[in-house]
Write an enzyme that holds these catalytic residues in place. Structure first.
Site, PDB file in Angstrom:
ATOM      1  N   CYS A 287       0.848  -1.185   0.000  1.00 27.21           N
ATOM      2  CA  CYS A 287       0.000   0.000   0.000  1.00 27.21           C
ATOM      3  C   CYS A 287       0.888   1.241   0.000  1.00 27.21           C
ATOM      4  O   CYS A 287       1.925   1.282   0.644  1.00 27.21           O
ATOM      5  CB  CYS A 287      -0.943   0.111   1.193  1.00 27.21           C
ATOM      6  SG  CYS A 287      -2.071  -1.255   1.338  1.00 27.21           S
TER       7      CYS A 287
ATOM      8  N   GLU B  15      17.450 -17.950  -7.818  1.00 25.81           N
ATOM      9  CA  GLU B  15      17.038 -16.595  -8.209  1.00 25.81           C
ATOM     10  C   GLU B  15      16.460 -16.590  -9.631  1.00 25.81           C
ATOM     11  O   GLU B  15      15.460 -15.917  -9.895  1.00 25.81           O
ATOM     12  CB  GLU B  15      18.249 -15.652  -8.079  1.00 25.81           C
ATOM     13  CG  GLU B  15      18.028 -14.220  -8.556  1.00 25.81           C
ATOM     14  CD  GLU B  15      16.929 -13.461  -7.832  1.00 25.81           C
ATOM     15  OE1 GLU B  15      16.370 -13.958  -6.845  1.00 25.81           O
ATOM     16  OE2 GLU B  15      16.585 -12.372  -8.306  1.00 25.81           O
TER      17      GLU B  15
ATOM     18  N   ARG C  41       3.715  -0.397  -4.990  1.00 25.18           N
ATOM     19  CA  ARG C  41       3.526  -0.886  -3.613  1.00 25.18           C
ATOM     20  C   ARG C  41       2.222  -1.664  -3.434  1.00 25.18           C
ATOM     21  O   ARG C  41       1.976  -2.266  -2.393  1.00 25.18           O
ATOM     22  CB  ARG C  41       3.527   0.299  -2.640  1.00 25.18           C
ATOM     23  CG  ARG C  41       4.816   1.077  -2.630  1.00 25.18           C
ATOM     24  CD  ARG C  41       4.700   2.267  -1.717  1.00 25.18           C
ATOM     25  NE  ARG C  41       4.644   1.866  -0.329  1.00 25.18           N
ATOM     26  CZ  ARG C  41       5.694   1.717   0.453  1.00 25.18           C
ATOM     27  NH1 ARG C  41       6.899   1.927  -0.029  1.00 25.18           N
ATOM     28  NH2 ARG C  41       5.562   1.350   1.706  1.00 25.18           N
TER      29      ARG C  41
ATOM     30  N   LYS D 211      12.689 -15.372 -10.558  1.00 21.91           N
ATOM     31  CA  LYS D 211      12.397 -14.311 -11.523  1.00 21.91           C
ATOM     32  C   LYS D 211      11.351 -14.793 -12.520  1.00 21.91           C
ATOM     33  O   LYS D 211      10.391 -14.100 -12.822  1.00 21.91           O
ATOM     34  CB  LYS D 211      13.655 -13.877 -12.297  1.00 21.91           C
ATOM     35  CG  LYS D 211      14.651 -13.021 -11.587  1.00 21.91           C
ATOM     36  CD  LYS D 211      14.235 -11.591 -11.326  1.00 21.91           C
ATOM     37  CE  LYS D 211      13.544 -11.441 -10.014  1.00 21.91           C
ATOM     38  NZ  LYS D 211      14.351 -11.252  -8.831  1.00 21.91           N
TER      39      LYS D 211
ATOM     40  N   ASN E 170      -1.604   2.729   5.600  1.00 20.47           N
ATOM     41  CA  ASN E 170      -0.773   1.595   5.199  1.00 20.47           C
ATOM     42  C   ASN E 170      -0.351   0.882   6.478  1.00 20.47           C
ATOM     43  O   ASN E 170       0.183   1.517   7.378  1.00 20.47           O
ATOM     44  CB  ASN E 170       0.466   2.107   4.442  1.00 20.47           C
ATOM     45  CG  ASN E 170       1.505   1.022   4.237  1.00 20.47           C
ATOM     46  OD1 ASN E 170       1.175  -0.156   4.140  1.00 20.47           O
ATOM     47  ND2 ASN E 170       2.768   1.410   4.159  1.00 20.47           N
ATOM     48  N   GLY E 171      -0.619  -0.416   6.562  1.00 18.03           N
ATOM     49  CA  GLY E 171      -0.258  -1.168   7.760  1.00 18.03           C
ATOM     50  C   GLY E 171      -1.390  -2.102   8.145  1.00 18.03           C
ATOM     51  O   GLY E 171      -2.299  -2.350   7.342  1.00 18.03           O
TER      52      GLY E 171
ATOM     53  N   GLU F 223       7.762 -15.327 -10.872  1.00 19.16           N
ATOM     54  CA  GLU F 223       7.015 -14.167 -10.392  1.00 19.16           C
ATOM     55  C   GLU F 223       6.525 -13.260 -11.522  1.00 19.16           C
ATOM     56  O   GLU F 223       5.499 -12.616 -11.371  1.00 19.16           O
ATOM     57  CB  GLU F 223       7.801 -13.374  -9.347  1.00 19.16           C
ATOM     58  CG  GLU F 223       9.010 -12.653  -9.867  1.00 19.16           C
ATOM     59  CD  GLU F 223       9.764 -11.891  -8.777  1.00 19.16           C
ATOM     60  OE1 GLU F 223       9.130 -11.412  -7.836  1.00 19.16           O
ATOM     61  OE2 GLU F 223      10.986 -11.779  -8.896  1.00 19.16           O
TER      62      GLU F 223
ATOM     63  N   HIS G 254      18.732 -37.242  -6.779  1.00 19.68           N
ATOM     64  CA  HIS G 254      18.018 -37.592  -5.550  1.00 19.68           C
ATOM     65  C   HIS G 254      16.524 -37.292  -5.663  1.00 19.68           C
ATOM     66  O   HIS G 254      15.844 -37.162  -4.652  1.00 19.68           O
ATOM     67  CB  HIS G 254      18.652 -36.865  -4.358  1.00 19.68           C
ATOM     68  CG  HIS G 254      20.100 -37.183  -4.210  1.00 19.68           C
ATOM     69  ND1 HIS G 254      20.548 -38.387  -3.707  1.00 19.68           N
ATOM     70  CD2 HIS G 254      21.208 -36.493  -4.595  1.00 19.68           C
ATOM     71  CE1 HIS G 254      21.876 -38.407  -3.747  1.00 19.68           C
ATOM     72  NE2 HIS G 254      22.287 -37.269  -4.289  1.00 19.68           N
TER      73      HIS G 254
ATOM     74  N   LYS H 291       5.740  -4.445  -4.067  1.00 22.80           N
ATOM     75  CA  LYS H 291       7.194  -4.280  -3.992  1.00 22.80           C
ATOM     76  C   LYS H 291       7.721  -4.364  -2.565  1.00 22.80           C
ATOM     77  O   LYS H 291       8.740  -4.967  -2.309  1.00 22.80           O
ATOM     78  CB  LYS H 291       7.546  -2.921  -4.598  1.00 22.80           C
ATOM     79  CG  LYS H 291       9.020  -2.626  -4.627  1.00 22.80           C
ATOM     80  CD  LYS H 291       9.658  -3.230  -5.834  1.00 22.80           C
ATOM     81  CE  LYS H 291      11.157  -3.035  -5.865  1.00 22.80           C
ATOM     82  NZ  LYS H 291      11.823  -4.133  -6.568  1.00 22.80           N
TER      83      LYS H 291
ATOM     84  N   TRP I 125      -2.850  -2.821  -1.557  1.00 28.25           N
ATOM     85  CA  TRP I 125      -2.564  -4.250  -1.665  1.00 28.25           C
ATOM     86  C   TRP I 125      -3.371  -4.879  -0.543  1.00 28.25           C
ATOM     87  O   TRP I 125      -3.079  -4.694   0.639  1.00 28.25           O
ATOM     88  CB  TRP I 125      -1.072  -4.514  -1.478  1.00 28.25           C
ATOM     89  CG  TRP I 125      -0.675  -5.928  -1.748  1.00 28.25           C
ATOM     90  CD1 TRP I 125      -0.313  -6.463  -2.949  1.00 28.25           C
ATOM     91  CD2 TRP I 125      -0.592  -7.005  -0.798  1.00 28.25           C
ATOM     92  NE1 TRP I 125      -0.019  -7.802  -2.803  1.00 28.25           N
ATOM     93  CE2 TRP I 125      -0.184  -8.164  -1.494  1.00 28.25           C
ATOM     94  CE3 TRP I 125      -0.837  -7.107   0.560  1.00 28.25           C
ATOM     95  CZ2 TRP I 125      -0.003  -9.392  -0.879  1.00 28.25           C
ATOM     96  CZ3 TRP I 125      -0.665  -8.342   1.183  1.00 28.25           C
ATOM     97  CH2 TRP I 125      -0.251  -9.469   0.464  1.00 28.25           C
TER      98      TRP I 125
HETATM   99  C1  F6R Z   1      11.677 -10.770  -6.027  1.00 30.08           C
HETATM  100  C2  F6R Z   1      11.545  -9.712  -5.053  1.00 30.08           C
HETATM  101  C3  F6R Z   1      11.252 -10.085  -3.647  1.00 30.08           C
HETATM  102  C4  F6R Z   1      12.069  -9.204  -2.678  1.00 30.08           C
HETATM  103  C5  F6R Z   1      11.645  -9.488  -1.243  1.00 30.08           C
HETATM  104  C6  F6R Z   1      12.476  -8.699  -0.241  1.00 30.08           C
HETATM  105  O1  F6R Z   1      12.022 -10.268  -7.273  1.00 30.08           O
HETATM  106  O2  F6R Z   1      11.663  -8.555  -5.356  1.00 30.08           O
HETATM  107  O3  F6R Z   1      11.481 -11.432  -3.415  1.00 30.08           O
HETATM  108  O4  F6R Z   1      13.413  -9.456  -2.878  1.00 30.08           O
HETATM  109  O5  F6R Z   1      10.298  -9.160  -1.067  1.00 30.08           O
HETATM  110  O6  F6R Z   1      12.325  -7.324  -0.428  1.00 30.08           O
HETATM  111  P1  F6R Z   1      13.340  -6.323   0.217  1.00 30.08           P
HETATM  112  O7  F6R Z   1      14.652  -6.537  -0.440  1.00 30.08           O
HETATM  113  O8  F6R Z   1      12.780  -4.975  -0.054  1.00 30.08           O
HETATM  114  O9  F6R Z   1      13.414  -6.647   1.675  1.00 30.08           O
END
Ligand code: F6R
Length: 609
Positions: free
Chosen positions: A2, A482, A27, A486, A100-101, A489, A505, A604, A74
């Protein structure tokens, strides 16, 4: 999660707030809304879905005022719907808030308020706050908010306006970020810096427990007991252009292409290859503190956790310090062994991730030395850790983290080499060699990006596959995780990352012609081992996309497709192998028509547990 924003001044508040929401949309993006005061009435526009829907609503039914607040959501409590979208008002339409919260005691507050015949019109936790403010309101909005805050349990960044006091915004912060932007004859509030950059670079970062009253020419910050708090105005170096797409189709692509610069900026004035020296000004550990460190915990979530997994190899191999890496949401509940000989490093792009912040607090409570690796200056994590090393990446807007990941790796390389130098676990010659390799990384990333289209050409063969396996070994095993993250997501394709040696395994049972395998097969001590893993896949009819070093002729005969990257030392290689993995996911997502920058269900900055 949010985003909130507020404006008071002589511009049209609805415009300023809407433009700010666009910068905060990463956000949360399941609904949005704006409230302003016109005459002595509140005017509210809300809509479900992305901001373009709110934009249509504002065009259909414009509002003009010098004061307003806005929210991009969100969902936590209550589905995405117009009723649950913020801003929320009390039953008499006098007071309106954005939040927000999470209010943890909202259910009991709601029950009490309903008995007092206050009519609720949403399923949100937020609505209880506005009814409480109304209950306490007696011609003084600030005092009513103070009284209300004393009854709330949980986290909040709040913006409140009242039709009977149209010359002020009241805002408050507890465990959710909130910034006040200082303008000339105008002032702002926002969840983050980037929303305000087009208007001002002078910002106050509110602390937990702060409550502020903002008029167009004055900002007064107090605590919950109504005592004045003095807060410094900081000048932010970022510029508004950094939060724009600058001609790229998506923020994610722009951010991938920014990496030569962001990596270089993170290294600049911190590494000196000719002298074999690292100098990270922000970290003021004395040599005796370093000798005392018995172990390191690295804690983060998602991509930041993957950067942490790479760091384990660096701290153990370079500085000879035993290192454990944990997902923050697990760390805080598993009773880790913590004491003053343990260094806890928390990694977070946003510096606001709730679980990572909780892990940091747990470490501090147990007397650990703490260090944060963060991108956002003034974020909660950076303020609470003993030391913070910033990645100099600028704003990362694409929800999928790219440049922040390589920035985090850059910091870990420097830190591990710094510790190694202070502990004398590497010779000066070795230090120089690694630092020289690091110094060349931006150039190598740039070189690879000049042939980015080759990744697109390969991605085209695979856009309709339903599952992917990513394999890596040693320091590139976290990169397999990773790469898979990517892809899943941003393209919603199922992908798993595995340590290649684990194939036999279990996962090898999955291999057939429908399961493409991305194998990171750069030259290293265990190159032959990964080649064997590739052969095992091929022997079972699998299709292999290898990521290999330039000039590796052998790999072409073993795999179906090869993405060549500039060669480098195996320990340094993850910061380069990250780039093709990011691009591969990006191109597949684009070809599937997915929303690359704002993938479904994600936000984010994950500020709730
Ligand atoms: C994946 C992604 C998330 C963040 C995670 C931590 O692409 O962006 O997995 O890495 O939510 O976020 P931060 O780094 O802001 O703590």
């Amino acid at each position: 999660m949010c985003g909130i924003i507020g404006y008071i001044g002589c511009q049209n508040a609805a415009d300023v707030v809407f433009k700010g929401l666009k910068r905060l949309e990463y956000r949360g993006y399941d609904s949005a809304g704006i409230a302003v005061i016109v005459g002595n009435k509140l005017q509210i526009r809300r809509s479900v879905g992305k901001l373009c829907n709110l934009e249509k609503e504002l065009k259909r039914d414009p509002i003009n005022s010098n004061i307003g607040i806005g929210h991009t959501r969100w969902a936590t409590h209550g589905k995405p719907s117009e009723e649950n979208a913020h801003p929320h008002t009390d039953s008499t339409n006098s007071i309106v808030i954005v939040h927000n919260g999470i209010i943890e005691n909202y259910a009991e507050l709601k029950l009490k308020l309903q008995k007092e015949v206050r009519k609720f019109s949403s399923e949100t936790d937020t609505e209880s706050i506005v009814h409480l403010i109304k209950k306490h309101y007696d011609k003084d909005l600030f005092k009513a908010v103070l009284k209300t805050l004393k009854e709330l349990k949980g986290s909040y960044a709040l913006g409140v306006i009242c039709k009977d006091e149209p010359n002020k915004i009241v805002c408050a912060r507890q465990d959710a970020p909130l910034i006040i932007g200082i303008g000339k004859g105008e002032n702002f509030i926002a969840s983050d810096v980037s929303a305000l950059l087009p208007y001002t670079r002078n910002m106050i970062f509110l602390e937990n427990g702060d409550v502020a009253e903002i008029t167009e020419d004055k900002v007064v910050v107090k605590n919950i007991e109504n005592s004045i708090q003095s807060r410094e105005i900081k000048n932010i170096k970022w510029n508004a252009m950094q939060s724009e797409k600058n001609g790229y189709k998506h923020f994610m692509l722009k951010e991938i292409f920014e990496q030569p610069r962001t990596i270089e900026d993170t290294f600049r004035d911190r590494i000196y290859p000719d002298d074999g020296k690292v100098c990270i000004e922000e970290v003021k550990f004395k040599e005796e503190d370093i000798i005392k460190i018995s172990s390191i915990y690295v804690v983060g979530c998602g991509t930041a956790y993957h950067a942490g997994l790479v760091s384990k190899f660096l701290f153990e191999n370079f500085a000879k310090i035993p290192t454990e890496v944990d997902v923050a949401s697990e760390f805080k509940y598993r009773n880790p062994i913590l004491n003053n000989k343990v260094l806890v490093i928390v990694v977070s792009q946003s510096g606001e991730t709730a679980d990572t912040l909780a892990a940091l607090r747990l470490a501090k409570k147990n007397g650990c030395q703490t260090l944060a690796v963060c991108n956002i200056v003034g974020s909660s994590i950076s303020r609470e850790a003993t030391y913070t090393i910033y990645t100099h990446c600028g704003p990362e807007i694409g929800v999928a983290s790219t440049k922040a990941f390589t920035g985090q790796l850059a910091v870990f390389y420097m830190l591990a080499l710094d510790l190694a130098s202070k502990k004398r676990t590497l010779t000066n010659k070795e230090l120089k060699r690694y630092l020289k390799e690091l110094w060349e990384v931006p150039l190598k990333v740039n070189k690879f990006l000049s042939i980015a289209e080759t990744v697109n050409d390969i991605a085209k063969f695979f856009e309709h596959k339903k599952n992917f396996l990513y394999l890596g070994r040693h320091v590139n095993y976290p990169l397999a995780l990773e790469g898979a993250l990517k892809l899943k997501e941003i393209s919603y394709i199922h992908a798993e990352g595995y340590a290649a040696g684990e194939m036999k395994h279990g996962p090898i049972a999955l291999i057939d012609e429908f399961m493409p395998v991305v194998a990171i097969a750069i030259k290293s001590k265990i190159y032959e081992k990964i080649i064997s893993n590739i052969e095992e896949v091929k022997a079972r009819g699998g299709v292999v996309i290898a990521i290999a070093h330039d000039g590796d002729k052998k790999i072409a005969s073993k795999s179906d497709h090869v993405i060549y990257v500039p060669s480098t030392d195996e320990f340094i290689s993850p910061i380069i192998t990250a780039i093709p993995l990011q691009l591969f996911a990006y191109y597949i997502s684009v070809s599937l028509g997915c929303d690359v920058d704002q993938p479904r269900n994600l936000a984010k900055s994950v500020t709730v547990e």
